[in-house]
Every structure is written in C-alpha cells, then in structure tokens.
Design a protein around this motif. Sequence first.
Motif, PDB file in Angstrom:
ATOM      1  N   SER A   1       0.833  -1.210   0.000  1.00 39.02           N
ATOM      2  CA  SER A   1       0.000   0.000   0.000  1.00 39.02           C
ATOM      3  C   SER A   1       0.869   1.262   0.000  1.00 39.02           C
ATOM      4  CB  SER A   1      -0.933   0.012   1.206  1.00 39.02           C
ATOM      5  OG  SER A   1      -0.197   0.023   2.406  1.00 39.02           O
ATOM      6  N   MET A   2       2.014   1.204   0.678  1.00 40.40           N
ATOM      7  CA  MET A   2       2.927   2.347   0.669  1.00 40.40           C
ATOM      8  C   MET A   2       3.493   2.569  -0.736  1.00 40.40           C
ATOM      9  SD  MET A   2       4.930   1.660   4.240  1.00 40.40           S
ATOM     10  CE  MET A   2       5.969   3.098   4.256  1.00 40.40           C
ATOM     11  N   ARG A   3       3.822   1.488  -1.418  1.00 41.04           N
ATOM     12  CA  ARG A   3       4.355   1.604  -2.778  1.00 41.04           C
ATOM     13  C   ARG A   3       3.308   2.176  -3.732  1.00 41.04           C
ATOM     14  NH1 ARG A   3       7.742  -4.017  -2.699  1.00 41.04           N
ATOM     15  NH2 ARG A   3       9.193  -3.234  -1.180  1.00 41.04           N
ATOM     16  N   ILE A   4       2.061   1.742  -3.570  1.00 43.78           N
ATOM     17  CA  ILE A   4       0.977   2.261  -4.410  1.00 43.78           C
ATOM     18  C   ILE A   4       0.794   3.753  -4.148  1.00 43.78           C
ATOM     19  CG2 ILE A   4      -1.525   2.188  -4.790  1.00 43.78           C
ATOM     20  CD1 ILE A   4      -1.310  -0.862  -4.289  1.00 43.78           C
ATOM     21  N   GLU A   5       0.852   4.156  -2.889  1.00 48.95           N
ATOM     22  CA  GLU A   5       0.703   5.567  -2.528  1.00 48.95           C
ATOM     23  C   GLU A   5       1.828   6.406  -3.137  1.00 48.95           C
ATOM     24  OE1 GLU A   5      -0.912   8.970  -0.979  1.00 48.95           O
ATOM     25  OE2 GLU A   5      -1.798   6.967  -1.026  1.00 48.95           O
ATOM     26  N   ILE A   6       3.045   5.906  -3.098  1.00 41.74           N
ATOM     27  CA  ILE A   6       4.189   6.617  -3.678  1.00 41.74           C
ATOM     28  C   ILE A   6       4.007   6.774  -5.182  1.00 41.74           C
ATOM     29  CG2 ILE A   6       6.666   6.438  -4.167  1.00 41.74           C
ATOM     30  CD1 ILE A   6       6.928   5.103  -1.370  1.00 41.74           C
ATOM     31  N   ARG A   7       3.584   5.681  -5.850  1.00 39.12           N
ATOM     32  CA  ARG A   7       3.359   5.750  -7.295  1.00 39.12           C
ATOM     33  C   ARG A   7       2.255   6.729  -7.646  1.00 39.12           C
ATOM     34  NH1 ARG A   7       3.798  -0.519  -8.529  1.00 39.12           N
ATOM     35  NH2 ARG A   7       2.261  -0.407  -6.911  1.00 39.12           N
ATOM     36  N   SER A   8       1.181   6.730  -6.851  1.00 36.70           N
ATOM     37  CA  SER A   8       0.068   7.625  -7.161  1.00 36.70           C
ATOM     38  C   SER A   8       0.468   9.085  -6.930  1.00 36.70           C
ATOM     39  CB  SER A   8      -1.178   7.270  -6.348  1.00 36.70           C
ATOM     40  OG  SER A   8      -0.953   7.473  -4.975  1.00 36.70           O
ATOM     41  N   LYS A   9       1.303   9.353  -5.936  1.00 35.89           N
ATOM     42  CA  LYS A   9       1.782  10.719  -5.715  1.00 35.89           C
ATOM     43  C   LYS A   9       2.639  11.179  -6.887  1.00 35.89           C
ATOM     44  CE  LYS A   9       1.776  10.941  -0.682  1.00 35.89           C
ATOM     45  NZ  LYS A   9       2.621  11.080   0.528  1.00 35.89           N
ATOM     46  N   LYS A  10       3.510  10.282  -7.363  1.00 41.80           N
ATOM     47  CA  LYS A  10       4.354  10.625  -8.517  1.00 41.80           C
ATOM     48  C   LYS A  10       3.496  10.869  -9.747  1.00 41.80           C
ATOM     49  CE  LYS A  10       8.550   8.243  -7.073  1.00 41.80           C
ATOM     50  NZ  LYS A  10       9.483   7.140  -7.365  1.00 41.80           N
ATOM     51  N   ALA A  11       2.472  10.046  -9.930  1.00 38.83           N
ATOM     52  CA  ALA A  11       1.584  10.204 -11.080  1.00 38.83           C
ATOM     53  C   ALA A  11       0.819  11.522 -10.998  1.00 38.83           C
ATOM     54  CB  ALA A  11       0.616   9.032 -11.162  1.00 38.83           C
ATOM     55  N   ARG A  12       0.314  11.862  -9.804  1.00 34.50           N
ATOM     56  CA  ARG A  12      -0.402  13.127  -9.639  1.00 34.50           C
ATOM     57  C   ARG A  12       0.504  14.314  -9.936  1.00 34.50           C
ATOM     58  NH1 ARG A  12      -2.055  12.506  -4.036  1.00 34.50           N
ATOM     59  NH2 ARG A  12      -2.304  10.291  -4.192  1.00 34.50           N
ATOM     60  N   LYS A  13       1.755  14.231  -9.477  1.00 36.43           N
ATOM     61  CA  LYS A  13       2.704  15.317  -9.715  1.00 36.43           C
ATOM     62  C   LYS A  13       2.984  15.464 -11.210  1.00 36.43           C
ATOM     63  CE  LYS A  13       7.272  16.956  -8.422  1.00 36.43           C
ATOM     64  NZ  LYS A  13       8.518  16.646  -7.742  1.00 36.43           N
ATOM     65  N   LEU A  14       3.162  14.348 -11.911  1.00 33.26           N
ATOM     66  CA  LEU A  14       3.410  14.379 -13.347  1.00 33.26           C
ATOM     67  C   LEU A  14       2.218  14.966 -14.099  1.00 33.26           C
ATOM     68  CD1 LEU A  14       5.278  13.638 -15.699  1.00 33.26           C
ATOM     69  CD2 LEU A  14       4.192  11.398 -15.721  1.00 33.26           C
ATOM     70  N   ILE A  15       1.013  14.576 -13.706  1.00 28.09           N
ATOM     71  CA  ILE A  15      -0.199  15.105 -14.337  1.00 28.09           C
ATOM     72  C   ILE A  15      -0.309  16.607 -14.094  1.00 28.09           C
ATOM     73  CG2 ILE A  15      -2.728  15.096 -14.223  1.00 28.09           C
ATOM     74  CD1 ILE A  15      -2.475  12.041 -13.661  1.00 28.09           C
ATOM     75  N   GLU A  16      -0.018  17.033 -12.874  1.00 25.26           N
ATOM     76  CA  GLU A  16      -0.081  18.452 -12.534  1.00 25.26           C
ATOM     77  C   GLU A  16       0.907  19.263 -13.375  1.00 25.26           C
ATOM     78  OE1 GLU A  16       1.320  21.028  -8.738  1.00 25.26           O
ATOM     79  OE2 GLU A  16      -0.014  19.346  -8.295  1.00 25.26           O
ATOM     80  N   GLU A  17       2.138  18.759 -13.513  1.00 26.39           N
ATOM     81  CA  GLU A  17       3.146  19.455 -14.317  1.00 26.39           C
ATOM     82  C   GLU A  17       2.738  19.496 -15.786  1.00 26.39           C
ATOM     83  OE1 GLU A  17       6.797  17.428 -13.584  1.00 26.39           O
ATOM     84  OE2 GLU A  17       6.983  18.218 -11.554  1.00 26.39           O
TER      85      GLU A  17
END
Length: 68
Positions: free
Chosen positions: A37-53
Amino acid sequence: MVTMGLERLMVTLKTKLARSFKGKKLYEYDEIEKSESMRIEIRSKKARKLIEETLKVADSPTKRSVSI
C-alpha cells in the motif's frame, strides 16, 4: 562577478562540510520495509505530480511541448 565569488564560497563550504561529516552517520535508525500500500501511494503521488506538471505546461500560452 559577484555570482562567481558566491559560487566559489558555496563550493568551499560544501567541501568543508563533507570532510567534517565524512565517516559519520547523521541518523541511526532501522529502515522500514515498504508495504504494498505504501508503494501504491508513492506511485500515485508521482503520477499526480506528473499530471499536474503536464497540465501546467499545457495551460501555459508560451510553451508548446513537454520535455521529458
């Protein structure tokens, strides 16, 4: 001219600090194993940041492409 002096000062300070901390551990703690679950959370944060940029660049009137 002033920036060259500041850059030289920063390099000097960094090397002095690196030498003073060489061989010393700043923190001693046990590393926590990451759960799935921690790994999924890290991936989703990275994905959100990429989408935002990407959206920020897409909304910008001056830039036309995304550099990856």
